[in-house]
Design an enzyme around this catalytic site. Structure first.
Site, PDB file in Angstrom:
ATOM      1  N   HIS A 128       0.807  -1.219   0.000  1.00 41.20           N
ATOM      2  CA  HIS A 128       0.000   0.000   0.000  1.00 41.20           C
ATOM      3  C   HIS A 128       0.843   1.273   0.000  1.00 41.20           C
ATOM      4  O   HIS A 128       1.924   1.337   0.567  1.00 41.20           O
ATOM      5  CB  HIS A 128      -0.940   0.008   1.219  1.00 41.20           C
ATOM      6  CG  HIS A 128      -0.191   0.058   2.526  1.00 41.20           C
ATOM      7  ND1 HIS A 128       0.173   1.237   3.119  1.00 41.20           N
ATOM      8  CD2 HIS A 128       0.272  -0.934   3.316  1.00 41.20           C
ATOM      9  CE1 HIS A 128       0.817   0.993   4.241  1.00 41.20           C
ATOM     10  NE2 HIS A 128       0.895  -0.328   4.383  1.00 41.20           N
ATOM     11  N   HIS A 137      12.517  -1.077 -12.503  1.00 38.42           N
ATOM     12  CA  HIS A 137      12.321  -2.500 -12.810  1.00 38.42           C
ATOM     13  C   HIS A 137      12.302  -3.269 -11.490  1.00 38.42           C
ATOM     14  O   HIS A 137      13.297  -3.318 -10.779  1.00 38.42           O
ATOM     15  CB  HIS A 137      13.455  -3.002 -13.701  1.00 38.42           C
ATOM     16  CG  HIS A 137      13.260  -4.403 -14.194  1.00 38.42           C
ATOM     17  ND1 HIS A 137      13.885  -4.876 -15.313  1.00 38.42           N
ATOM     18  CD2 HIS A 137      12.517  -5.439 -13.734  1.00 38.42           C
ATOM     19  CE1 HIS A 137      13.535  -6.149 -15.530  1.00 38.42           C
ATOM     20  NE2 HIS A 137      12.711  -6.497 -14.559  1.00 38.42           N
TER      21      HIS A 137
END
Length: 199
Positions: A128, A137
């Site tokens: 979250h 990446h």
């Protein structure tokens, strides 16, 4: 719908599979390696500089964030779709920038924002309220805990873990299996448990 994928590699093959599952029926590749004639059953029709001559959506399927950025900026103004595997779990309020891909088994939880050209690889999780900047990446099996901020172009290796409330500056490379428990305020390579800067 037509999709032109730059990068006829293993990563490109995975992107093409996701694109097909997302409804693209006409898929072609561009790659500067002239020995490549196909990728994932789709044709390689020329080098990446052909993109400007072709109509269709464009996706840069190259793992290196600097190259991904260069190619997306070179083709500015094109439609770079967001590709999300049907077996990924993405919360309703997640914001995802153009040209990003979320692969099979990945989980992105509420309040998170992904920038442009981000890769969230197979079975990675981003919890979250994270802020993942452009051209990051996140490798397979990586776990990013809640309220983490990751700067532009950072690469996080397979199986790495980032603890809650961590800030990672731009331009970091975090090794496979590393455990990040402190802010990273200086670009460089970080490895180990806990992760330490080595270069």
């Amino acid at each position: 719908m037509k999709l032109i994928i730059i990068g006829a590699s293993g990563h490109g093959r995975v992107v093409a599979d996701i694109a097909k599952k997302c409804g693209y029926e006409d898929i072609v590749f561009l790659d500067n390696d002239s020995s490549r004639s196909s990728c994932g059953g789709f044709p390689v029709i020329g080098a990446d500089d052909m993109a400007s001559q072709l109509e269709g959506d464009l996706f840069v399927a190259i793992g290196n964030g600097q190259i991904r950025k260069m190619l997306m900026e070179r083709n500015a103004g094109r439609n770079f779709p967001v590709l999300i595997h049907p077996n990924a779990v993405v919360a309703d309020d997640v914001e995802i920038g153009c040209g990003s891909v979320v692969m099979a088994g990945a989980v992105i939880n509420p309040g998170t924002t992904l920038g442009t050209g981000v890769i969230v690889n197979t079975c990675a999780s981003v919890d979250h309220d994270c802020r993942v900047s452009d051209y990051v990446h996140i490798s397979p099996g990586t776990h990013i805990s809640g309220t983490v901020q990751i700067g532009d172009g950072t690469w996080i290796g397979a199986g790495a873990v980032v603890s809650n409330n961590i800030n990672i500056c731009s331009g970091c490379m975090i090794g496979a299996g590393a455990v990040v428990i402190k802010d990273m305020n200086e670009p460089g390579t970080y490895v180990g448990v806990p992760a330490r800067r080595t270069g």
